[in-house]
Design an enzyme around this catalytic site. Sequence first.
Site, PDB file in Angstrom:
ATOM      1  N   CYS A 195      -3.615   4.944   9.950  1.00  0.00           N
ATOM      2  CA  CYS A 195      -2.215   4.231  10.049  1.00  0.00           C
ATOM      3  C   CYS A 195      -1.407   4.956  11.152  1.00  0.00           C
ATOM      4  CB  CYS A 195      -0.805   4.398   9.015  1.00  0.00           C
ATOM      5  SG  CYS A 195      -1.898   2.626   7.794  1.00  0.00           S
TER       6      CYS A 195
ATOM      7  N   CYS B  97      -1.261   8.900   7.310  1.00  0.00           N
ATOM      8  CA  CYS B  97      -2.067   8.530   5.955  1.00  0.00           C
ATOM      9  C   CYS B  97      -2.996   8.677   8.240  1.00  0.00           C
ATOM     10  CB  CYS B  97      -1.850   7.368   5.789  1.00  0.00           C
ATOM     11  SG  CYS B  97      -1.404   7.605   3.842  1.00  0.00           S
TER      12      CYS B  97
ATOM     13  N   CYS C  76       0.389  -1.126   0.473  1.00  0.00           N
ATOM     14  CA  CYS C  76      -0.005   0.384   0.202  1.00  0.00           C
ATOM     15  C   CYS C  76       1.019   1.374  -0.373  1.00  0.00           C
ATOM     16  CB  CYS C  76      -1.186  -0.045   1.110  1.00  0.00           C
ATOM     17  SG  CYS C  76      -2.176   1.044   1.080  1.00  0.00           S
TER      18      CYS C  76
ATOM     19  N   CYS D 129       8.073   4.005   5.588  1.00  0.00           N
ATOM     20  CA  CYS D 129       6.841   3.558   4.735  1.00  0.00           C
ATOM     21  C   CYS D 129       7.810   3.506   3.046  1.00  0.00           C
ATOM     22  CB  CYS D 129       6.170   4.830   4.023  1.00  0.00           C
ATOM     23  SG  CYS D 129       7.286   6.171   4.561  1.00  0.00           S
TER      24      CYS D 129
HETATM   25  S1  SF4 Z   1       0.411   4.448   5.238  1.00  0.00           S
HETATM   26 FE1  SF4 Z   1      -1.166   3.351   5.944  1.00  0.00          FE
HETATM   27  S2  SF4 Z   1      -2.983   3.496   4.336  1.00  0.00           S
HETATM   28 FE2  SF4 Z   1      -0.745   5.202   4.397  1.00  0.00          FE
HETATM   29  S3  SF4 Z   1      -0.101   4.004   2.342  1.00  0.00           S
HETATM   30 FE3  SF4 Z   1       0.866   3.452   3.800  1.00  0.00          FE
HETATM   31  S4  SF4 Z   1       0.012   0.954   4.078  1.00  0.00           S
HETATM   32 FE4  SF4 Z   1      -1.782   3.066   2.935  1.00  0.00          FE
END
Ligand code: SF4
Length: 231
Positions: free
Chosen positions: A196, A193, A110, A221
């Site tokens: 998260c 986000c 994601c 990330c």
């Molecule tokens: S922080 Fe969470 S919602 Fe945002 S891109 Fe990463 S996994 Fe996806």
Amino acid sequence: MAQKADLERDLHDTLSRIEQAHAKPLLSTSFGAEDMVLTDAIARSHRKISIATIDTGRLPDETYQLWQSVTEHYGVKIEAFFPAAPAVESYVRINGINAFYESVAQRRECCHIRKVEPLGRMLAGHGAWITGLRRAQSAARSTLSAEEFDGANKVVKFNPLIEWSDEDVWEYLGEKRVPTHALHARGYPSIGCAPCTRAVAAGEDLRAGRWWWENETQKECGLHVAAGPIA
Ligand code: SF4
């Protein structure tokens, strides 16, 4: 006081050096406190440094509110990059809307779709990438360098606030009356986000609220893992 003046002077010296030595420097912002220090320093001095953000599609409302406030307050343009719609549609169709809670692999996929891939498009054609990373933010960031080469995006990456403490950041923001993210006052030192990111308890790592259900060593990330020190 002298130390604070030194930090600000060093910040402006670094931004001037980046402007002079690199074509089309860019600040990436997620509207967190450090990004607001840099946005203020760039806008206040009318620097030729562009500002851009990634709208992952899962940001909290407070981020959009600050985004609007920043454009009005400084009169700056903030270019937005979005995930590729077919990739998001496919991920959600196959895995579900909140599959990032189910495994580290699903979460990283994601993040790749919603952050890493748009970042590549954001940085294309830019000779320098400026970030608000600080060593004090987490154990994983404690060994960061002020200048690195991001091999994945083929760009020199600058972290001008690397030595700044939490107190340094908030003193700057208060003194200059910089607009800040509403979630900071609710215990969110790190902005990401909505699904998260959560508030942290006193004494916790500043990034403890990011992907809180994962092991500490897995919590990046993908935006800031590929860089290496400048030789
Ligand atoms: S922080 Fe969470 S919602 Fe945002 S891109 Fe990463 S996994 Fe996806």
